[in-house]
Structures are given as structure tokens and as C-alpha cells.
Design a protein around this motif. Structure first.
Motif, PDB file in Angstrom:
ATOM      1  N   UNK A   1       0.854  -1.162   0.000  1.00 21.49           N
ATOM      2  CA  UNK A   1       0.000   0.000   0.000  1.00 21.49           C
ATOM      3  C   UNK A   1       0.898   1.222   0.000  1.00 21.49           C
ATOM      4  N   UNK A   2       0.484   2.216  -0.751  1.00 27.21           N
ATOM      5  CA  UNK A   2       1.219   3.471  -0.821  1.00 27.21           C
ATOM      6  C   UNK A   2       0.203   4.603  -0.972  1.00 27.21           C
ATOM      7  N   UNK A   3       0.677   5.817  -0.924  1.00 31.00           N
ATOM      8  CA  UNK A   3      -0.198   6.956  -1.172  1.00 31.00           C
ATOM      9  C   UNK A   3       0.015   7.446  -2.588  1.00 31.00           C
ATOM     10  N   UNK A   4      -1.090   7.621  -3.315  1.00 27.53           N
ATOM     11  CA  UNK A   4      -1.076   8.158  -4.659  1.00 27.53           C
ATOM     12  C   UNK A   4      -1.996   9.365  -4.646  1.00 27.53           C
ATOM     13  N   UNK A   5      -1.447  10.530  -4.945  1.00 27.82           N
ATOM     14  CA  UNK A   5      -2.205  11.781  -4.879  1.00 27.82           C
ATOM     15  C   UNK A   5      -2.852  11.974  -3.514  1.00 27.82           C
ATOM     16  N   UNK A   6      -2.149  11.567  -2.466  1.00 27.56           N
ATOM     17  CA  UNK A   6      -2.626  11.757  -1.100  1.00 27.56           C
ATOM     18  C   UNK A   6      -3.655  10.745  -0.636  1.00 27.56           C
ATOM     19  N   UNK A   7      -3.966   9.751  -1.466  1.00 33.74           N
ATOM     20  CA  UNK A   7      -4.956   8.728  -1.113  1.00 33.74           C
ATOM     21  C   UNK A   7      -4.280   7.366  -1.011  1.00 33.74           C
ATOM     22  N   UNK A   8      -4.715   6.515  -0.061  1.00 33.85           N
ATOM     23  CA  UNK A   8      -4.132   5.177   0.021  1.00 33.85           C
ATOM     24  C   UNK A   8      -4.483   4.366  -1.225  1.00 33.85           C
ATOM     25  N   UNK A   9      -3.500   3.650  -1.747  1.00 34.82           N
ATOM     26  CA  UNK A   9      -3.704   2.882  -2.969  1.00 34.82           C
ATOM     27  C   UNK A   9      -2.916   1.578  -2.924  1.00 34.82           C
ATOM     28  N   UNK A  10      -3.458   0.570  -3.586  1.00 35.59           N
ATOM     29  CA  UNK A  10      -2.751  -0.699  -3.773  1.00 35.59           C
ATOM     30  C   UNK A  10      -1.857  -0.507  -4.992  1.00 35.59           C
ATOM     31  N   UNK A  11      -0.560  -0.746  -4.821  1.00 35.25           N
ATOM     32  CA  UNK A  11       0.389  -0.549  -5.916  1.00 35.25           C
ATOM     33  C   UNK A  11       1.234  -1.809  -6.115  1.00 35.25           C
ATOM     34  N   UNK A  12       1.716  -1.967  -7.325  1.00 34.26           N
ATOM     35  CA  UNK A  12       2.592  -3.089  -7.667  1.00 34.26           C
ATOM     36  C   UNK A  12       4.000  -2.748  -7.212  1.00 34.26           C
ATOM     37  N   UNK A  13       4.630  -3.633  -6.472  1.00 40.70           N
ATOM     38  CA  UNK A  13       5.980  -3.408  -5.962  1.00 40.70           C
ATOM     39  C   UNK A  13       6.816  -4.663  -6.201  1.00 40.70           C
ATOM     40  N   UNK A  14       7.194  -4.923  -7.471  1.00 43.16           N
ATOM     41  CA  UNK A  14       7.909  -6.163  -7.774  1.00 43.16           C
ATOM     42  C   UNK A  14       9.269  -6.282  -7.091  1.00 43.16           C
ATOM     43  N   UNK A  15       9.891  -5.171  -6.747  1.00 44.48           N
ATOM     44  CA  UNK A  15      11.186  -5.230  -6.059  1.00 44.48           C
ATOM     45  C   UNK A  15      11.030  -5.370  -4.545  1.00 44.48           C
ATOM     46  N   UNK A  16       9.784  -5.286  -4.073  1.00 49.34           N
ATOM     47  CA  UNK A  16       9.487  -5.364  -2.628  1.00 49.34           C
ATOM     48  C   UNK A  16      10.289  -4.344  -1.844  1.00 49.34           C
ATOM     49  N   UNK A  17      10.329  -3.121  -2.363  1.00 54.03           N
ATOM     50  CA  UNK A  17      11.152  -2.078  -1.768  1.00 54.03           C
ATOM     51  C   UNK A  17      10.352  -1.019  -1.021  1.00 54.03           C
ATOM     52  N   UNK A  18       9.047  -0.965  -1.230  1.00 56.16           N
ATOM     53  CA  UNK A  18       8.251   0.062  -0.567  1.00 56.16           C
ATOM     54  C   UNK A  18       8.107  -0.250   0.918  1.00 56.16           C
ATOM     55  N   UNK A  19       8.063   0.768   1.763  1.00 58.39           N
ATOM     56  CA  UNK A  19       7.901   0.532   3.200  1.00 58.39           C
ATOM     57  C   UNK A  19       6.467   0.103   3.520  1.00 58.39           C
ATOM     58  N   UNK A  20       6.311  -0.525   4.662  1.00 60.76           N
ATOM     59  CA  UNK A  20       4.979  -0.882   5.132  1.00 60.76           C
ATOM     60  C   UNK A  20       4.584  -2.301   4.788  1.00 60.76           C
ATOM     61  N   UNK A  21       3.316  -2.582   5.019  1.00 58.83           N
ATOM     62  CA  UNK A  21       2.766  -3.923   4.780  1.00 58.83           C
ATOM     63  C   UNK A  21       2.620  -4.197   3.294  1.00 58.83           C
ATOM     64  N   UNK A  22       2.613  -5.454   2.967  1.00 55.61           N
ATOM     65  CA  UNK A  22       2.384  -5.875   1.594  1.00 55.61           C
ATOM     66  C   UNK A  22       1.372  -7.004   1.562  1.00 55.61           C
ATOM     67  N   UNK A  23       0.904  -7.331   0.389  1.00 57.24           N
ATOM     68  CA  UNK A  23      -0.030  -8.438   0.211  1.00 57.24           C
ATOM     69  C   UNK A  23       0.368  -9.194  -1.049  1.00 57.24           C
ATOM     70  N   UNK A  24       0.300 -10.511  -0.985  1.00 56.84           N
ATOM     71  CA  UNK A  24       0.637 -11.350  -2.135  1.00 56.84           C
ATOM     72  C   UNK A  24      -0.616 -11.655  -2.924  1.00 56.84           C
ATOM     73  N   UNK A  25      -0.470 -11.703  -4.236  1.00 55.78           N
ATOM     74  CA  UNK A  25      -1.581 -12.035  -5.114  1.00 55.78           C
ATOM     75  C   UNK A  25      -1.032 -12.788  -6.315  1.00 55.78           C
ATOM     76  N   UNK A  26      -1.669 -13.892  -6.673  1.00 53.68           N
ATOM     77  CA  UNK A  26      -1.257 -14.615  -7.878  1.00 53.68           C
ATOM     78  C   UNK A  26      -1.489 -13.731  -9.094  1.00 53.68           C
TER      79      UNK A  26
END
Length: 71
Positions: A1-26
């Protein structure tokens, strides 16, 4: 999860580098649709906020093999 334009958003993070929690999805459209129906991202990311999922939807569609999208 990250902020996009000040709003929480689910984002793709293939390098697993963003801070915070993540979620796995096939990388599968059916898995994505099931996660949406079950509101799985809010629970997985421990967020009560409404999450923007538009950007990740396009990523999942691009990762899903073409023959899987046609069935």
C-alpha cells in the motif's frame, strides 16, 4: 500500500522495496476478482480506508496470460 495523490492505494511493488505492509496475489485475473469480492486488500493491509485499486488492476491484467483472459 502506498499513497497516490494523497490517497491510500494498492500498488505493484515487484522489487518489494516500498515501506509498510504488503499483500501477495497470484498474477491471475480470477485471483484478483476473488480478492476484490472478498475485500481482501483492506484486511491484508490492515487498512480501514478505502483503497484505490485502479492502478494494480491494470498490472494484474497485463500479467495474466492472454489465453487466460479469453476464457
Amino acid at each position: 500500500m502506498a499513497e497516490v495523490d494523497g490517497q491510500p492505494a494498492v500498488v505493484h511493488d515487484p522489487e518489494r522495496a516500498l515501506p509498510g505492509r504488503g499483500a501477495w496475489l497470484h498474477p491471475d485475473e480470477d485471483c484478483w476478482q476473488l480478492a476484490l469480492r472478498r475485500s481482501a486488500f483492506g484486511r491484508a493491509l490492515r487498512s480501514a480506508a478505502r483503497l484505490d485499486q485502479v492502478g494494480i488492476s491494470a498490472v494484474v491484467a497485463a500479467l495474466t496470460p492472454e489465453h487466460d483472459r479469453m476464457t
